[in-house]
Write a protein that holds these residues in place. Sequence first.
Motif, PDB file in Angstrom:
ATOM      1  N   ARG A  86      -4.936 -10.960  -9.745  1.00 30.49           N
ATOM      2  CA  ARG A  86      -4.265 -11.024  -8.171  1.00 30.49           C
ATOM      3  C   ARG A  86      -3.881  -9.737  -7.987  1.00 30.49           C
ATOM      4  O   ARG A  86      -3.857  -9.389  -6.496  1.00 30.49           O
ATOM      5  CB  ARG A  86      -2.815 -11.796  -8.186  1.00 30.49           C
ATOM      6  N   PHE A  87      -3.900  -8.642  -8.728  1.00 24.52           N
ATOM      7  CA  PHE A  87      -3.709  -7.204  -8.384  1.00 24.52           C
ATOM      8  C   PHE A  87      -5.073  -6.559  -8.479  1.00 24.52           C
ATOM      9  O   PHE A  87      -4.999  -5.301  -7.949  1.00 24.52           O
ATOM     10  CB  PHE A  87      -2.798  -6.702  -9.430  1.00 24.52           C
ATOM     11  N   SER A  88      -5.862  -6.814  -9.296  1.00 22.85           N
ATOM     12  CA  SER A  88      -7.180  -5.974  -9.417  1.00 22.85           C
ATOM     13  C   SER A  88      -8.300  -6.970  -9.450  1.00 22.85           C
ATOM     14  O   SER A  88      -8.336  -7.882 -10.097  1.00 22.85           O
ATOM     15  CB  SER A  88      -6.979  -5.116 -10.633  1.00 22.85           C
ATOM     16  N   ARG A  89      -9.345  -6.641  -8.903  1.00 18.38           N
ATOM     17  CA  ARG A  89     -10.690  -7.283  -9.300  1.00 18.38           C
ATOM     18  C   ARG A  89     -11.439  -6.930 -10.504  1.00 18.38           C
ATOM     19  O   ARG A  89     -12.081  -7.691 -10.827  1.00 18.38           O
ATOM     20  CB  ARG A  89     -11.697  -7.095  -7.943  1.00 18.38           C
ATOM     21  N   LEU A  94     -10.397  -5.536 -16.332  1.00 20.61           N
ATOM     22  CA  LEU A  94     -11.113  -5.441 -17.659  1.00 20.61           C
ATOM     23  C   LEU A  94     -11.402  -3.820 -17.617  1.00 20.61           C
ATOM     24  O   LEU A  94     -11.425  -3.041 -18.820  1.00 20.61           O
ATOM     25  CB  LEU A  94     -12.125  -6.358 -18.042  1.00 20.61           C
ATOM     26  N   TYR A  95     -12.280  -3.623 -16.617  1.00 23.22           N
ATOM     27  CA  TYR A  95     -12.651  -1.960 -16.212  1.00 23.22           C
ATOM     28  C   TYR A  95     -11.402  -1.052 -16.406  1.00 23.22           C
ATOM     29  O   TYR A  95     -11.261   0.014 -16.687  1.00 23.22           O
ATOM     30  CB  TYR A  95     -13.536  -1.854 -15.349  1.00 23.22           C
ATOM     31  N   LEU A  96     -10.256  -1.618 -15.762  1.00 23.66           N
ATOM     32  CA  LEU A  96      -9.049  -0.855 -15.574  1.00 23.66           C
ATOM     33  C   LEU A  96      -8.546  -0.620 -17.030  1.00 23.66           C
ATOM     34  O   LEU A  96      -8.053   0.511 -17.216  1.00 23.66           O
ATOM     35  CB  LEU A  96      -8.163  -1.409 -14.606  1.00 23.66           C
ATOM     36  N   SER A  97      -8.784  -1.630 -17.873  1.00 23.10           N
ATOM     37  CA  SER A  97      -8.016  -1.481 -19.231  1.00 23.10           C
ATOM     38  C   SER A  97      -9.070  -0.670 -20.338  1.00 23.10           C
ATOM     39  O   SER A  97      -8.350   0.058 -20.608  1.00 23.10           O
ATOM     40  CB  SER A  97      -7.974  -3.034 -19.746  1.00 23.10           C
ATOM     41  N   TYR A 151     -11.892 -13.246  -1.514  1.00 22.04           N
ATOM     42  CA  TYR A 151     -11.098 -12.880  -2.693  1.00 22.04           C
ATOM     43  C   TYR A 151     -11.162 -11.319  -2.427  1.00 22.04           C
ATOM     44  O   TYR A 151     -10.074 -10.541  -2.695  1.00 22.04           O
ATOM     45  CB  TYR A 151     -11.504 -13.229  -3.941  1.00 22.04           C
ATOM     46  N   LYS A 152     -12.210 -10.873  -2.402  1.00 25.14           N
ATOM     47  CA  LYS A 152     -12.659  -9.457  -2.204  1.00 25.14           C
ATOM     48  C   LYS A 152     -11.744  -8.668  -1.057  1.00 25.14           C
ATOM     49  O   LYS A 152     -11.430  -7.582  -1.220  1.00 25.14           O
ATOM     50  CB  LYS A 152     -14.087  -9.301  -1.721  1.00 25.14           C
ATOM     51  N   ALA A 153     -11.413  -9.507   0.042  1.00 18.56           N
ATOM     52  CA  ALA A 153     -11.036  -8.882   1.024  1.00 18.56           C
ATOM     53  C   ALA A 153      -9.369  -9.027   0.756  1.00 18.56           C
ATOM     54  O   ALA A 153      -8.620  -8.202   1.406  1.00 18.56           O
ATOM     55  CB  ALA A 153     -11.042  -9.622   2.446  1.00 18.56           C
ATOM     56  N   GLN A 154      -8.903  -9.773  -0.160  1.00 21.15           N
ATOM     57  CA  GLN A 154      -7.430  -9.965  -0.377  1.00 21.15           C
ATOM     58  C   GLN A 154      -6.900  -9.175  -1.554  1.00 21.15           C
ATOM     59  O   GLN A 154      -6.072  -8.514  -1.713  1.00 21.15           O
ATOM     60  CB  GLN A 154      -6.880 -11.409  -0.557  1.00 21.15           C
ATOM     61  N   VAL A 155      -8.008  -8.600  -2.409  1.00 18.91           N
ATOM     62  CA  VAL A 155      -7.448  -7.858  -3.881  1.00 18.91           C
ATOM     63  C   VAL A 155      -8.311  -6.502  -3.911  1.00 18.91           C
ATOM     64  O   VAL A 155      -9.634  -6.559  -3.548  1.00 18.91           O
ATOM     65  CB  VAL A 155      -7.971  -8.897  -5.035  1.00 18.91           C
ATOM     66  N   ARG A 156      -7.735  -5.406  -4.361  1.00 14.96           N
ATOM     67  CA  ARG A 156      -8.041  -4.157  -4.341  1.00 14.96           C
ATOM     68  C   ARG A 156      -9.344  -4.374  -5.739  1.00 14.96           C
ATOM     69  O   ARG A 156      -8.950  -5.135  -6.663  1.00 14.96           O
ATOM     70  CB  ARG A 156      -7.029  -3.195  -4.405  1.00 14.96           C
ATOM     71  N   ARG A 157      -9.802  -3.214  -5.588  1.00 12.46           N
ATOM     72  CA  ARG A 157     -11.057  -3.092  -6.759  1.00 12.46           C
ATOM     73  C   ARG A 157     -10.304  -3.025  -8.114  1.00 12.46           C
ATOM     74  O   ARG A 157     -10.642  -3.512  -8.987  1.00 12.46           O
ATOM     75  CB  ARG A 157     -12.241  -2.197  -6.260  1.00 12.46           C
ATOM     76  N   TRP A 158      -9.708  -1.689  -7.943  1.00 14.14           N
ATOM     77  CA  TRP A 158      -9.032  -1.232  -9.282  1.00 14.14           C
ATOM     78  C   TRP A 158      -7.648  -1.748  -9.323  1.00 14.14           C
ATOM     79  O   TRP A 158      -7.025  -2.528 -10.126  1.00 14.14           O
ATOM     80  CB  TRP A 158      -9.176   0.152  -9.329  1.00 14.14           C
ATOM     81  N   ILE A 159      -6.870  -1.052  -8.556  1.00 19.51           N
ATOM     82  CA  ILE A 159      -5.206  -1.537  -8.403  1.00 19.51           C
ATOM     83  C   ILE A 159      -4.926  -1.336  -6.930  1.00 19.51           C
ATOM     84  O   ILE A 159      -5.202  -0.661  -6.111  1.00 19.51           O
ATOM     85  CB  ILE A 159      -4.279  -0.585  -9.447  1.00 19.51           C
TER      86      ILE A 159
END
Length: 156
Positions: free
Chosen positions: A88-91, A94-97, A148-156
């Motif tokens: 819901r917060f990042s698309r 896993l890459y953020l982690s 989904y892409k329009a609603q949630v940012r790529r990273w955070i």
Amino acid sequence: MNEQISDNPRVIAFPPALYGVTLAIGVGLSFFFPVSFLPLSISLPLALVAMIIAGWFSTSAFQTMTRAQTAIDPAKPATAIVSDGVFRFSRNPLYLSLTLLYIGISLLLKAVWAFALLLPLLVVVQIGVIQREEVYLERKFGDEYLRYKAQVRRWI
């Protein structure tokens, strides 16, 4: 000739391997060419915070994807758009982690060269992994993924 389209995003490499190899190069360079860095009293707490957050993000993302019964490995077909939990917060939790873990280990080992390689690594991940995944998901799931892409940012 009838060319068959593979049901995966055809990323350039397994993402954890990209992070691991880049980190190993950065740590190796820091070992052979040491550069003064943050004192341990600063780098250790920052490293621990980054690694704890990375652990939480990755555990949450793995659990959410497993519940959705979709592939975690980008070489396998996606079967669903995962949009709950940490998604819901990042698309790309896993890459953020992986990025936070990379930063944490770099801080812990005082590997300044690893930090120098982080930006080029993120460019490679963006172009060679994330953009390919997004094209694949748009092709496979269409409007569902675009919403989904329009609603949630790529990273955070």
